[in-house]
Scaffold this motif. Structure first.
Motif, PDB file in Angstrom:
ATOM      1  N   ALA A 113       0.849  -1.200   0.000  1.00 51.55           N
ATOM      2  CA  ALA A 113       0.000   0.000   0.000  1.00 51.55           C
ATOM      3  C   ALA A 113       0.883   1.248   0.000  1.00 51.55           C
ATOM      4  O   ALA A 113       0.599   2.228  -0.693  1.00 51.55           O
ATOM      5  N   ARG A 114       1.966   1.180   0.774  1.00 49.25           N
ATOM      6  CA  ARG A 114       2.899   2.301   0.817  1.00 49.25           C
ATOM      7  C   ARG A 114       3.633   2.476  -0.522  1.00 49.25           C
ATOM      8  O   ARG A 114       3.839   3.605  -0.980  1.00 49.25           O
ATOM      9  N   VAL A 115       3.992   1.364  -1.164  1.00 44.03           N
ATOM     10  CA  VAL A 115       4.647   1.431  -2.477  1.00 44.03           C
ATOM     11  C   VAL A 115       3.731   2.131  -3.480  1.00 44.03           C
ATOM     12  O   VAL A 115       4.151   3.033  -4.219  1.00 44.03           O
ATOM     13  N   VAL A 116       2.459   1.725  -3.508  1.00 43.17           N
ATOM     14  CA  VAL A 116       1.502   2.353  -4.435  1.00 43.17           C
ATOM     15  C   VAL A 116       1.336   3.832  -4.078  1.00 43.17           C
ATOM     16  O   VAL A 116       1.315   4.697  -4.968  1.00 43.17           O
ATOM     17  N   PHE A 117       1.246   4.137  -2.782  1.00 41.11           N
ATOM     18  CA  PHE A 117       1.138   5.542  -2.339  1.00 41.11           C
ATOM     19  C   PHE A 117       2.311   6.365  -2.879  1.00 41.11           C
ATOM     20  O   PHE A 117       2.112   7.450  -3.449  1.00 41.11           O
ATOM     21  N   ASP A 118       3.525   5.875  -2.688  1.00 39.42           N
ATOM     22  CA  ASP A 118       4.707   6.635  -3.123  1.00 39.42           C
ATOM     23  C   ASP A 118       4.701   6.867  -4.636  1.00 39.42           C
ATOM     24  O   ASP A 118       5.069   7.945  -5.105  1.00 39.42           O
ATOM     25  N   ARG A 119       4.287   5.850  -5.383  1.00 42.67           N
ATOM     26  CA  ARG A 119       4.295   5.987  -6.844  1.00 42.67           C
ATOM     27  C   ARG A 119       3.183   6.920  -7.324  1.00 42.67           C
ATOM     28  O   ARG A 119       3.372   7.657  -8.307  1.00 42.67           O
ATOM     29  N   VAL A 120       2.036   6.875  -6.680  1.00 38.53           N
ATOM     30  CA  VAL A 120       0.948   7.804  -7.039  1.00 38.53           C
ATOM     31  C   VAL A 120       1.369   9.230  -6.668  1.00 38.53           C
ATOM     32  O   VAL A 120       1.156  10.167  -7.457  1.00 38.53           O
ATOM     33  N   ALA A 121       1.981   9.397  -5.501  1.00 41.20           N
ATOM     34  CA  ALA A 121       2.445  10.729  -5.080  1.00 41.20           C
ATOM     35  C   ALA A 121       3.462  11.281  -6.079  1.00 41.20           C
ATOM     36  O   ALA A 121       3.423  12.474  -6.433  1.00 41.20           O
ATOM     37  N   ALA A 122       4.358  10.418  -6.556  1.00 39.27           N
ATOM     38  CA  ALA A 122       5.351  10.863  -7.532  1.00 39.27           C
ATOM     39  C   ALA A 122       4.685  11.272  -8.843  1.00 39.27           C
ATOM     40  O   ALA A 122       5.081  12.263  -9.477  1.00 39.27           O
ATOM     41  N   ALA A 123       3.661  10.533  -9.254  1.00 38.04           N
ATOM     42  CA  ALA A 123       2.946  10.876 -10.497  1.00 38.04           C
ATOM     43  C   ALA A 123       2.255  12.230 -10.350  1.00 38.04           C
ATOM     44  O   ALA A 123       2.225  13.034 -11.285  1.00 38.04           O
ATOM     45  N   ILE A 124       1.686  12.487  -9.179  1.00 39.20           N
ATOM     46  CA  ILE A 124       1.050  13.795  -8.941  1.00 39.20           C
ATOM     47  C   ILE A 124       2.118  14.888  -9.020  1.00 39.20           C
ATOM     48  O   ILE A 124       1.918  15.922  -9.669  1.00 39.20           O
TER      49      ILE A 124
END
Lengths: 134, 134, 134, 134, 134, 134
Positions: free
Chosen positions: C88-99
């Motif tokens: 969940a944290r991995v997906v969070f970090d990647r979504v945050a980077a995309a934003i």
């Protein structure tokens, strides 16, 4: 026709062979949420199709024989694509065998047909539905 | 009988004619969450009913032909109430045509019957279930 | 606080190290159904938190970088247990980077926090919820 | 075959007699989430199987006759185990009677069969499926 | 913040006192589908919030102390309305006590807060959310 | 913190202005499945946050003011995009006003905050969460 359905799940790794599978040819995995529906024409003297508690235990035992495994390593599945619909049949056959052995109680031998559905995600599922051989 | 089911959705505006529909005679709209179940007696040599990825693409294409529209303006539906069960049949016919055209692969022509379910809310759904003409 | 949530899924193989994991120490796999919730105090001039279509595409791209893989073989995850809450944290970090890269549009940089939930079955889930660094 | 399904729920207390039921022999209770599916070969001139609004009202009335009761005290169910599958049949019979009395409209008499499913939890359900006597 | 959520259910009879409850003043019952979310700031050295298997066992044990009972007969609940939100607090307190006793493992004492949600039907739920006392 | 959540739905037509919306700029529609969560620190003397029956009625009344309409024709929404998150706020404001008018009972004025979630499909949702002004 009456029916009773119970739900449980199992988690496995596997890969598929065949171009149609695209990226699923790589080793990956799945959670399968499994519904098993037992059907019969008449209720028994207790007023049930099968006991829900007992059906839940039988399903748990069947899925314990599949879960937390890499299906590519299972001798039984060598040379086979363990697709969702194929695995639905595997669960069907094992539940049918448990009924035949009396593990759901003597009355459960009156069950006429069984439907097994495996949900692999919120958008895809596979199933096998068939009569029980007497 | 084996089956595979895939899910997608579409969003439309429409109105109904007939007193039975009450306030739904006004222009309103709906999200339909669509499940399409493909059934056949035997798996193909890859171990599948139809490829889930390909079925998902076919369903997406079919729903793209309906979504983000006011169905009252569609020539095809003039003089018809585009009820949930009516639209289930429309999706059925379009999926059946896609299978006949080979869009799900040559093997998918072995699909014997299809069930289309449209959920219009958490408390109501409509469906059409029928054999495929060969 | 306003929010928008989009859903998709990915399928992977992995194994865990540590006695607490019991049979999950063996190579197995999972389907994760992923919900990503984007939150902000005020809507933008279009009346949205983020565009649902664009958010869906960003999530699909993020999950394509994880799906259909054996996570035990990914260099990035070596020496780590890829548990549900860790992923969940991995997906969070990647979504945050995309934003941060502007992939959700310039306005999406106003998103204040994100919650990522991974459902691994009908009875278990993990999540990571945190603010976005500005 | 076309169908329409509507959903509602009821909440009751009851106990079971018979060793197979284990702790459920004690007075306990359940919420049943009820799906009733109405099926017919052809749509009526309004383009419907039955009116969803009217079907919802009929189901509400049927369930009001069961809900917020201790079924052990109901004369009608004396000497019976009010299992999930037994109650599915009770709901089926009452819905069938409402159709026969014309409460779903004259057209609803064309309904050929009905399936009633009672979900007692996220992991168990019972159902009754049968033709309507004409 | 990381979290892990596990789900189980229990089935009880009860009645309420107070005119606001209408027909629910009669003896009736409910199935409660229970989600317990455990939250903490950092993962432990195994990469988890709590072990999902162990959390599932603790929840099962807590719910076994409530299920298949008439709550009107439980001394502990005398003079109380065992509403959904009240029972969410009861489950919260018992889960918190189990954590304090070390039943989820020593590491689980780092859990900072817990949310308990009880779904009583497809259209209603109650919850209690609070910090754990250290 | 305690909470109670109730669910209902509404069905509308609308269109959006702005290139970001792509095909949703055309007149289309949606079903919104609505969850309203009421939160307060302490239960009232009946042991409740708000009465679930009464909350259900208030929500039904609020949604009846939106359902079966083309929102493009509503004066109140002229010049606004009636996105999912925008409509979540509309429902929030109307529920808050109903609480302030005492329609959930005098005790419900102790409700501290409310969360409104609108699910527009199986893969997307919007919400508004805020305190109630006293």
């Amino acid at each position: 026709m009456y029916s009773v359905t119970v739900r449980d799940h199992f988690m496995i790794a596997h890969s598929f062979r065949g171009e149609v599978f695209g990226p699923a040819q790589r080793l990956h995995g799945a959670t399968y949420v499994v519904d098993v529906e037992f059907r019969r024409q008449h209720l028994d003297t207790d007023g049930i199709v099968v006991d829900i508690g007992r059906a839940t235990e039988v399903l748990r035992a069947v899925l314990a024989g599949l879960s937390y495994r890499n299906l590519d390593d299972e001798t039984e599945f060598k040379e086979r694509n363990t697709t969702t619909e194929f695995l639905a049949r595997v669960v069907f056959d094992r539940v049918a065998a448990a009924i035949a052995r009396g593990e759901l109680g003597a009355g459960a031998r009156e069950v006429e047909s069984v439907r097994v559905t495996l949900r692999e995600s919120h958008v895809a599922a596979g199933s096998f539905d068939g009569p029980l051989r007497k």
